[in-house]
Design a protein around this motif. Sequence first.
Motif, PDB file in Angstrom:
ATOM      1  N   UNK A   1       9.323 158.389 -49.116  1.00  0.00           N
ATOM      2  CA  UNK A   1       9.452 157.635 -47.869  1.00  0.00           C
ATOM      3  C   UNK A   1       8.225 156.794 -47.545  1.00  0.00           C
ATOM      4  N   UNK A   2       8.351 156.059 -46.454  1.00  0.00           N
ATOM      5  CA  UNK A   2       7.260 155.209 -45.980  1.00  0.00           C
ATOM      6  C   UNK A   2       6.192 156.065 -45.327  1.00  0.00           C
ATOM      7  N   UNK A   3       4.984 155.490 -45.233  1.00  0.00           N
ATOM      8  CA  UNK A   3       3.916 156.183 -44.516  1.00  0.00           C
ATOM      9  C   UNK A   3       4.233 156.116 -43.026  1.00  0.00           C
ATOM     10  N   UNK A   4       4.295 157.271 -42.411  1.00  0.00           N
ATOM     11  CA  UNK A   4       4.705 157.338 -41.009  1.00  0.00           C
ATOM     12  C   UNK A   4       3.734 156.585 -40.099  1.00  0.00           C
ATOM     13  N   UNK A   5       2.438 156.590 -40.408  1.00  0.00           N
ATOM     14  CA  UNK A   5       1.450 155.885 -39.580  1.00  0.00           C
ATOM     15  C   UNK A   5       1.706 154.380 -39.586  1.00  0.00           C
ATOM     16  N   UNK A   6       2.041 153.819 -40.754  1.00  0.00           N
ATOM     17  CA  UNK A   6       2.314 152.388 -40.848  1.00  0.00           C
ATOM     18  C   UNK A   6       3.570 152.024 -40.064  1.00  0.00           C
ATOM     19  N   UNK A   7       4.594 152.848 -40.170  1.00  0.00           N
ATOM     20  CA  UNK A   7       5.832 152.606 -39.438  1.00  0.00           C
ATOM     21  C   UNK A   7       5.561 152.661 -37.938  1.00  0.00           C
ATOM     22  N   UNK A   8       4.808 153.658 -37.496  1.00  0.00           N
ATOM     23  CA  UNK A   8       4.488 153.798 -36.076  1.00  0.00           C
ATOM     24  C   UNK A   8       3.701 152.597 -35.553  1.00  0.00           C
ATOM     25  N   UNK A   9       2.718 152.123 -36.325  1.00  0.00           N
ATOM     26  CA  UNK A   9       1.939 150.958 -35.910  1.00  0.00           C
ATOM     27  C   UNK A   9       2.832 149.725 -35.788  1.00  0.00           C
TER      28      UNK A   9
END
Length: 101
Positions: free
Chosen positions: A24-32
């Motif tokens: 999956x995607x990096x959750x921090x990048x998605x959140x930003x």
Amino acid sequence: MMADKLKLTAKEILEKEFKTGFRGYKQEEVDKFLDLIIKDYEAMHTIIDEMQQENVRLKKQLEESNRKQHVQPAGTTNFDILKRLSNLEKHVFGSKLDENY
């Protein structure tokens, strides 16, 4: 008005949960990125609200302007005004008007 046509609110974007997969995607990048989308979405709503308010104000102003244009003093026509203006010019300038023609 416009809000009825939108499918998401800033709150729904903020509270959206994504499932994580094997790669999956990096959750921090998605959140930003979602934070940026939320800010833009809120700014868009503010702009839409301001434009709708301005639209209402301008429509009212146009209606008032149209109402004022249609009102003329009783018994006064454009011909009467032009005749008065002509008489005033003759009185003020006198024979100078006749010399120029």
